[in-house]
Scaffold this active site. Sequence first.
Site, PDB file in Angstrom:
ATOM      1  N   HIS A  21      39.731  27.521  36.599  1.00 18.80           N
ATOM      2  CA  HIS A  21      38.492  27.975  37.229  1.00 18.80           C
ATOM      3  C   HIS A  21      37.519  26.784  37.233  1.00 18.80           C
ATOM      4  O   HIS A  21      37.569  25.949  36.336  1.00 18.80           O
ATOM      5  CB  HIS A  21      37.939  29.120  36.364  1.00 18.80           C
ATOM      6  N   ASP A  35      40.742  28.612  28.000  1.00 25.35           N
ATOM      7  CA  ASP A  35      39.814  29.492  28.697  1.00 25.35           C
ATOM      8  C   ASP A  35      40.442  30.883  28.723  1.00 25.35           C
ATOM      9  O   ASP A  35      41.398  31.129  29.462  1.00 25.35           O
ATOM     10  CB  ASP A  35      39.585  28.961  30.127  1.00 25.35           C
ATOM     11  N   GLN A  41      40.039  35.491  31.460  1.00 25.11           N
ATOM     12  CA  GLN A  41      40.827  36.536  32.120  1.00 25.11           C
ATOM     13  C   GLN A  41      41.819  37.206  31.168  1.00 25.11           C
ATOM     14  O   GLN A  41      42.526  38.139  31.566  1.00 25.11           O
ATOM     15  CB  GLN A  41      41.588  35.958  33.324  1.00 25.11           C
ATOM     16  N   LYS A  74      33.908  40.596  31.212  1.00 25.54           N
ATOM     17  CA  LYS A  74      35.204  40.876  31.841  1.00 25.54           C
ATOM     18  C   LYS A  74      36.049  41.761  30.935  1.00 25.54           C
ATOM     19  O   LYS A  74      37.242  41.958  31.187  1.00 25.54           O
ATOM     20  CB  LYS A  74      35.939  39.562  32.136  1.00 25.54           C
ATOM     21  N   CYS A 117      36.400  30.323  42.899  1.00 25.22           N
ATOM     22  CA  CYS A 117      36.006  29.225  42.010  1.00 25.22           C
ATOM     23  C   CYS A 117      37.242  28.496  41.486  1.00 25.22           C
ATOM     24  O   CYS A 117      37.316  28.133  40.311  1.00 25.22           O
ATOM     25  CB  CYS A 117      35.142  29.722  40.846  1.00 25.22           C
TER      26      CYS A 117
END
Lengths: 411, 154
Positions: free
Chosen positions: A127, A204, A207, A230, A367
């Site tokens: 991202h 990261d 998600q 999220k 993104c």
Amino acid sequence: MLKTPSGQLQRCRQDFPILKQKIHGKPLVYLDNAATTQRPTVVTDAMKAFVESDYANTHGRIHALSERAQTHFDEGRETVARFIGAEYTDEVVFVSGATHGLNWVAQGFFGPHLKSGDRVLVTVMEHHSNFVPWQQLCQRVGAECVVIDIDDAGQLDLEQLSVELARNPVCLVMAHVSNVLGQINPVKTCVELAHQHGVKVVVDGAQAAGRIPINVSDLGCDFYVFSGHKMYGPSGMGVVYGRRTHWSNMQPWILGGGAVATVSAEQVTFLAPPACFEAGTQHVEGVVGLTAAIRYIESIGLSVIAAHERALGQYIWQALSGYRGCRVLGGMPDCGLISFVLEGMHPHDVVMLLDQLGIAIRGGHHCAQPLMKRFGVMASSRVSCAVYNTRDEVDVFLNALGQVQEVLGAQ
Amino acid sequence: MLSDDVRLLYQEMILDHGRSPRHFGELVPADRVIEGINPVCGDVVKLYLNVQPNQTIQAQFTGHGCAISMAATSLLLELIQGQSVEDALHLIDQYRQMVKGELTVMPDVLGKLVSLSGVKGYPSRIKCATLGCHALKAVLSDQATQQVSTETED
């Protein structure tokens, strides 16, 4: 065959009041969960109750409300640490979101030491929030930002990664789950490879959090970053996990009240981590909301949620893969997250027409422009599921694509 | 079922110009080149212009984007070929009023651009419909401008 969701999953839809509405006269089908998830009443209620009965500034525990607020804050940190399998509670630092957290790690931990000629490895599927901070940091000091490729199915090129790791980079930064492809990256394998060369790994997890079980101790990563919004929690709330041993190599760099022990005209002494990294009044109601979201997730069970979303994702992937004029990016997803392109139709037009039918999905570059370029597209449409989505909703979405193609003129 | 309004928005004129934009491709040489970007969706329109000594315009474009942004730019460039700078600026002004729903009567100058009048019912698409004209206005007003973003649109 898709298994019927358990009674508990069917009931959980009732926990999300926002889903009970109509959009343009049609029942809302919310499939934009990779952008942000909706919030269950327990999260909103917990935040409201805190603000209405226990709210104060945490620092100092100097009066009754301050004491209660601090207790909520400390409990939140303990809950997060347990949720991600951190060894120590003080390995959890609160930030405003994953983007803030990734910038925080890049600039706060790696920034002061990175020098000309150093190398940083990032994957092509990152991202922008886990791409631009590293690219710009490297450019500023004359370091090299090396991009690790994927194959057409979306799998990381582990051969290239091995070659690059042997060239002594400073760190590897990678997504746990791509926000475009919905596949779970082999973080543990990558960490083992990286650590053989003494390379630190930043993950990261934006998600992954709330989608699949996370255990940072088992993954072995050095940093793990994610957002609250999220995973059914509030926006403006994020987490950086960092291994305790790294804190001693990191100077506090966002400075101010709450981070310091003593200050004189000439010098300062800092509090112990993580407090020294959390200057300023903290987003305590955000922590309360995140804590409530974790409890909500745990009441259903992350493995139940993960299995439900995977089943929906694979059902969508199979349907779209066989759909006339449809190209799916990447291979079979591990999560309920799929990106696709309808031949000759721009995602923005597709998304707008679906919205007219009450269906919310995302269209654009997500993104992730380096990844779009890797697949040779400018943009794509993305459908992403959460715990409350049903097979019926997915069918509404799949059937609507026919109408979209009819209006936009399938060629 | 999709409404008649939204089907009207995606009428054949727009789909045709969206798929096969006219005056598409680089113009070499070009006195003025400007890139219009919509950072929200990533749409890009690059305009190449020559303003002749008698103040008439010759224009081409390249770029990528949704049917609305491509068709709007294509139809706009079709209209302004050979027009004076002054007439083109007037056309842009009328067109912007139209997509914002501020016109009750459609002036003749809008020509085929009236096919985009349906955009007014869909606020999220106004920036798609005005990406090209926003860039055109910027480069006609100040030929040194090289890039504009829809986020700085007035």
